[in-house]
Design an enzyme around this catalytic site. Structure first.
Site, PDB file in Angstrom:
ATOM      1  N   CYS A  82      42.357  47.326  30.877  1.00 25.96           N
ATOM      2  CA  CYS A  82      40.947  47.015  30.636  1.00 25.96           C
ATOM      3  C   CYS A  82      40.413  46.066  31.704  1.00 25.96           C
ATOM      4  O   CYS A  82      41.155  45.295  32.304  1.00 25.96           O
ATOM      5  CB  CYS A  82      40.754  46.440  29.237  1.00 25.96           C
ATOM      6  SG  CYS A  82      41.104  44.682  29.094  1.00 25.96           S
ATOM      7  N   LEU A  83      39.122  46.115  31.916  1.00 22.46           N
ATOM      8  CA  LEU A  83      38.495  45.328  32.978  1.00 22.46           C
ATOM      9  C   LEU A  83      38.672  43.825  32.778  1.00 22.46           C
ATOM     10  O   LEU A  83      38.703  43.068  33.751  1.00 22.46           O
ATOM     11  CB  LEU A  83      37.005  45.675  33.059  1.00 22.46           C
ATOM     12  CG  LEU A  83      36.681  47.114  33.486  1.00 22.46           C
ATOM     13  CD1 LEU A  83      35.169  47.350  33.417  1.00 22.46           C
ATOM     14  CD2 LEU A  83      37.203  47.402  34.884  1.00 22.46           C
TER      15      LEU A  83
END
Length: 274
Positions: free
Chosen positions: A175-176
């Site tokens: 995930c970012l």
């Protein structure tokens, strides 16, 4: 006779009988979904993808495409990690809050299906890394069949290729939020900048990319063999990332390393032991 890992995996799935798969479209969850479909049949498998600020739109579209390709029933649920208490503060146990929220969203779906279980793409390799989300899974009874059967990333890639899955050589993704240094506030603006920067770098042909954020600094990681190509275009790349809102742009000379933001955590643990 010792059971093969595939036999063990199928045995776990048969035990659960009906499964909701937390499906990101990555190497591991795609392989898990494929084996679940082959083992249980379409009626007993539901793939669910969480769409949130930390999940790039390109990955969501890829997950939709893969689900359609596999012929599985696919549901997209809207979530927002930034609204989870304790998440945006970005402490080292950030992933605990994320996974707990995701699994709590999936639990009612399991109940609506009349039972079964939630499974996700935890693998054997993950147990050697900092994975706070594992605790959330244990608390809520969520299973990681690949990890339970001892599957490693290399084995999953090989088996995915044999099964004809296009994801067998897909670069690993996280995930970012994992790009933001621990202790630094996670905001929608930062996540957007990271998504733009990584999409741009991939458009230049870099196979694996991470844009790590340390305050106003963007630290770019690519495969070691691609660092030369990155430096050859330093002016172009630096200017583009500055236009996205970063003040300084650097290249990590060690190259791409999964979980590199955890280096500080490991050093702190070593200091405490000494």
């Amino acid at each position: 006779m010792t059971m093969s890992k595939m036999e063990q995996l199928r045995g776990i799935l048969l035990e659960l009988d009906d499964v909701v798969v937390a499906f990101s479209g990555g190497v591991d969850s795609t392989f898990l979904l494929k084996v679940a479909l082959d083992t249980l049949g379409k009626e007993k498998v539901l793939a669910v993808t969480a769409d949130s600020e930390t999940y790039p739109s390109t990955e969501l579209e890829e997950a939709k495409r893969l689900a359609q390709e596999l012929g599985v029933t696919h549901r997209v649920v809207e979530t927002s990690e930034l609204n989870i208490p304790g998440y945006s503060e970005n402490t080292p146990n950030r992933c605990y809050f994320c996974k707990k929220n995701l699994f709590e969203v999936l639990l009612p779906i399991v109940q609506q299906r009349g039972g079964g279980g939630i499974i996700y793409g935890l693998i054997a390799d993950d147990m050697n890394e900092h994975r706070p989300g594992v605790q959330a899974a244990k608390e809520l009874g969520v299973r990681g069949p690949l990890q339970e059967a001892g599957w490693t990333k290399a084995e999953i890639r090989d088996a995915s290729r044999e099964l004809g899955l296009s994801t067998w050589e897909k670069p690993s993704f996280a995930c970012l939020s994992s790009r933001v240094a621990y202790g630094e506030q996670i905001t929608g603006d930062k996540l957007n900048r990271i998504e733009l920067a990584e999409a741009y770098l991939r458009s230049l042909g870099f196979k694996q990319v991470r844009v790590r954020v340390h305050g106003v600094i963007a630290r770019i990681e690519v495969y070691p063999e691609e660092i030369g190509a990155l430096l050859e275009r330093n002016q172009e790349i630096g200017s583009r990332l500055v236009s996205y809102g970063f003040q300084y742009v650097t290249a990590d000379l060690l190259g791409y390393q999964s979980g590199s933001m955890n280096r500080g955590l490991n050093k702190e643990a070593e200091r405490l032991v000494k």
